[in-house]
Structures are given as structure tokens and as C-alpha cells.
Scaffold this motif. Sequence first.
Motif, mmCIF file in Angstrom:
data_model
loop_
_atom_site.group_PDB
_atom_site.id
_atom_site.type_symbol
_atom_site.label_atom_id
_atom_site.label_comp_id
_atom_site.label_asym_id
_atom_site.label_seq_id
_atom_site.Cartn_x
_atom_site.Cartn_y
_atom_site.Cartn_z
ATOM 1 N N VAL A 66 0.850 -1.193 0.000
ATOM 2 C CA VAL A 66 0.000 0.000 0.000
ATOM 3 C C VAL A 66 0.884 1.241 0.000
ATOM 4 O O VAL A 66 1.791 1.362 0.826
ATOM 5 N N ALA A 67 0.624 2.157 -0.923
ATOM 6 C CA ALA A 67 1.435 3.376 -1.042
ATOM 7 C C ALA A 67 1.092 4.366 0.060
ATOM 8 O O ALA A 67 -0.001 4.344 0.635
ATOM 9 N N MET A 68 2.034 5.252 0.363
ATOM 10 C CA MET A 68 1.828 6.308 1.361
ATOM 11 C C MET A 68 0.882 7.374 0.796
ATOM 12 O O MET A 68 0.982 7.745 -0.365
ATOM 13 N N PHE A 69 -0.041 7.875 1.651
ATOM 14 C CA PHE A 69 -0.973 8.922 1.208
ATOM 15 C C PHE A 69 -0.432 10.296 1.578
ATOM 16 O O PHE A 69 -0.099 10.558 2.736
ATOM 17 N N GLN A 70 -0.344 11.175 0.576
ATOM 18 C CA GLN A 70 0.042 12.567 0.779
ATOM 19 C C GLN A 70 -0.986 13.454 0.091
ATOM 20 O O GLN A 70 -1.221 13.324 -1.110
ATOM 21 N N VAL A 114 -0.526 14.802 7.244
ATOM 22 C CA VAL A 114 -1.910 14.310 7.315
ATOM 23 C C VAL A 114 -2.211 13.769 8.711
ATOM 24 O O VAL A 114 -3.266 14.059 9.294
ATOM 25 N N TYR A 115 -1.276 12.985 9.255
ATOM 26 C CA TYR A 115 -1.501 12.407 10.589
ATOM 27 C C TYR A 115 -1.606 13.494 11.658
ATOM 28 O O TYR A 115 -2.432 13.404 12.570
ATOM 29 N N GLU A 116 -0.783 14.528 11.541
ATOM 30 C CA GLU A 116 -0.823 15.605 12.529
ATOM 31 C C GLU A 116 -2.161 16.328 12.503
ATOM 32 O O GLU A 116 -2.756 16.603 13.557
ATOM 33 N N GLN A 117 -2.668 16.632 11.313
ATOM 34 C CA GLN A 117 -3.960 17.314 11.211
ATOM 35 C C GLN A 117 -5.096 16.421 11.711
ATOM 36 O O GLN A 117 -6.019 16.887 12.376
ATOM 37 N N TYR A 118 -5.018 15.115 11.387
ATOM 38 C CA TYR A 118 -6.049 14.189 11.838
ATOM 39 C C TYR A 118 -6.043 14.061 13.362
ATOM 40 O O TYR A 118 -7.106 14.012 13.995
ATOM 41 N N SER A 119 -4.847 14.017 13.961
ATOM 42 C CA SER A 119 -4.748 13.900 15.413
ATOM 43 C C SER A 119 -5.374 15.100 16.110
ATOM 44 O O SER A 119 -6.042 14.963 17.141
ATOM 45 N N LYS A 120 -5.164 16.292 15.549
ATOM 46 C CA LYS A 120 -5.761 17.494 16.123
ATOM 47 C C LYS A 120 -7.279 17.482 15.969
ATOM 48 O O LYS A 120 -7.999 18.031 16.802
ATOM 49 N N ARG A 121 -7.749 16.867 14.882
ATOM 50 C CA ARG A 121 -9.191 16.821 14.629
ATOM 51 C C ARG A 121 -9.915 15.935 15.647
ATOM 52 O O ARG A 121 -11.017 16.286 16.111
ATOM 53 N N GLU A 140 -11.994 11.280 4.807
ATOM 54 C CA GLU A 140 -12.635 11.714 3.560
ATOM 55 C C GLU A 140 -13.163 13.140 3.687
ATOM 56 O O GLU A 140 -13.097 13.926 2.746
ATOM 57 N N GLN A 141 -13.699 13.477 4.861
ATOM 58 C CA GLN A 141 -14.192 14.837 5.080
ATOM 59 C C GLN A 141 -13.057 15.852 5.103
ATOM 60 O O GLN A 141 -13.208 16.969 4.610
ATOM 61 N N MET A 142 -11.916 15.473 5.665
ATOM 62 C CA MET A 142 -10.814 16.406 5.828
ATOM 63 C C MET A 142 -9.986 16.586 4.564
ATOM 64 O O MET A 142 -9.569 17.698 4.240
ATOM 65 N N PHE A 143 -9.739 15.491 3.850
ATOM 66 C CA PHE A 143 -8.783 15.520 2.746
ATOM 67 C C PHE A 143 -9.451 15.150 1.433
ATOM 68 O O PHE A 143 -9.069 14.207 0.746
#
Length: 388
Positions: A66-70, A114-121, A140-143
Motif C-alpha cells: 500500500v502506497a503512502m498517502f500525501q 496528514v496524521y498531525e492534522q487528523y490527530s488534532k481533529r 474523507e471529510q478532511m482531505f
Amino acid sequence: MNKENEEFMLRMMQMFEKQNEQHQAAMTALVQAMKGKSNDESRADMTPTSSSVSQTQLMNDIGSRVAMFQFDLETEKTFSKWYARHEAAFTVEGKDLEDKSKVSLLMSKMSDEVYEQYSKRICPRKHTEVEFDETVKTLEQMFDIKKSLFSHRFACINIARDDETPVEYTTKVNSMCESAMLQDIDAEGWKVFFWLKGLDASRDKSARTYFIRYVEQKWEKKESVNVNDLCEEWKKLLRQNSVVQEMEQVDKAVRALHTKKNFNRNHKKLWNREQSNGKVDECWNCGKVGHRKPDCVQRLTKCLKCQKTGHLSKYCKSKGSKKAQSMVVIESAAAEDVEVNAVRQYVMVEVNDQLIEFQLDTGSDITLISRKDWMKVGEPELEKCPMK
């Protein structure tokens, strides 16, 4: 003799074959018994450690493919597109994974940003405390890029080839047209589309924004809309704006009246207070009676005798002999030399919806306002004055 020997040998061979068959049957039964026992022991002796090892091995196997998501807004690299490509890895190949393991695997494929923004969310929760389906929905809502249907259709009208290969250009056209749902547009729909597209980008900016939202809300509710509906809605919007402007004008007039009443009321209170004490004070700053300098609402006056601010020259106690620079002469005017800082009286007047302080008319031949007040009323056109 030979015949007897042959018969004996034949009986011996039959006996050996029978014994061999019995031995094989016994060995088969023994192997099956041992195998069943081994399976039972394995199941009985299975520990959480062995289970976690198999979960880890499966996660590593899936994660390696699985490729990394950016997330990239400009190139439209969204989570929805990434997950659509790798969904089977989580839901099919990873169906035996625990829900927490799926979440951990998904988080391991997110970039640091992405992980940092998700963690804050999701804080104060940790990502291990969120179920897999909820995690996917939140990402999906965030990105994701949420374009309106009108935006997709507008982009189709402006499709152009940008140094793309035939294959790239064809796939782009196909993708954009599918996103625009062109198959759902009828004749009235095209009229509405061109009606919206024809609104001026600058002059009708607010109206275009309003009507795009209006039309899309109708489409989401599966309600039909035509250009006549848009026309009626626009006329209703103009009427509402007119009412709002009238209400704003009334509010400004009321505020100006209250300001003037409060100003006069405060001065009247000061005057009455001084009269009740049998003493009427004069203000050193403006020369008016009824209040003292600390209570004066006028700007500080410059003394023409000592050149200091805060008092008129007639109240000056300075013994200096500075040359006065306080005389202003207006040529061709029916007025003699007048001291600028003489006693004045002011009123608040509304000019072009702006409150401006004017000196009460004393019969002077010429009325002047400052450049600041001229700019405040909108810089109306001036006529050339022959006087200096």
C-alpha cells in the motif's frame, strides 16, 4: 515336490501381503490419531502472542503493498482517490485483522502532515480509540476536494488540452464529464447553466454566489428549477436589499439624533450645576460657559500668545513676548482681522450619512471646512475660488 514348494511359497506370500495391509492400516490410523491430537493441542495451547504474531505478519504483508498517502490540493490527490485504490487491501485481504489493527495500518500509511492534522481533529481521543469506518469517514471529510456540481460543469465548458498525450487528454475529458453528470442535464438545465455563467464575475459576484447555492440546493432536493424561477428569486432578493438599505438609513438617522441629544443634555447638566452653585465657569479651551477645561469635548486649542495648546490667548498667563501668529486675513471679504481661536459654538450635522462638527453660523461671509471633513463626506467636486 516342486508343486508342494510352489504352494507353500504362494501361501507365505499371501500371508505377508495380508500382514502388510494390516500394518499399513494401523500406521494410517496412528498418523490420523496423532494429527488430530496435535491440532487439538495447538488450539488449546494457542496464546495471545501467537495470535498477535499472525496479525503483525498480515499487517506487514499488506503494508508493503500500500502506497503512502500525501494530500495535494493542486494535483487533486485526495483521500477518496487513494482509498478507492487500496480499499480491497483493508476490507478483503485484511478482513481477518482486528478493527484496531486496521486503524493502525491505515495510520501508518498517512504522511506526517496528514496524521498531525487528523490527530488534532479527533483530540482528545487517540487514533486507536476510533473505529475503522469512522476513521475513513473523517479522513474523507478532511482531505477531499468538495467542488459544486456547477463548478464541474463550468470546468467542462472550458476544457483545453495542455501539452497532454492523446491518452492523457482523453482520460481527462472523460473524467471531467463524468464528474459533471452531463447525462442528467435537460434543455431547461442548460438554460439555467448558461444563465448562471452569463452573470458578470465582478458586478454580479454576490448574486452569482447566491444563485449557484440556490440552484444546487434545488438539485439536491430533486426539485426542478428554470430561468423564470431564477428571475423571480432575483427580484425578491432586490426587494429585500432595498428594505435593508432603508432600515440602515433610519438607524443612522436615529443614532445621529441620539448623539446630538446626548451632547446637548450633557452641556445642559453642566450649566445647571454651575448655576445652582451660584458660579458659572468658562472653559479655557473653547471659551464657552457652563463647563471647565477638563470637561471640554472640543479639540485642544493653540494659544496665539505663548503658542501652547489647551487654552485661548485671553486666558494666557504667560509673560513671554512671543510674536503672535494667529491672525488670518481673507482678502475681498467683508470681515476684519479675526482671531482664529475666538469663542466658538458648534453643532453636529449629518452630511452624506456622516456626522461632522460645524461652527454655528455667526454671519460670516465665507464658510470653510477642513480637508479632513471634505474627504469624510466623499470628496465632492470643488469649484475654483477667486479668494486666497
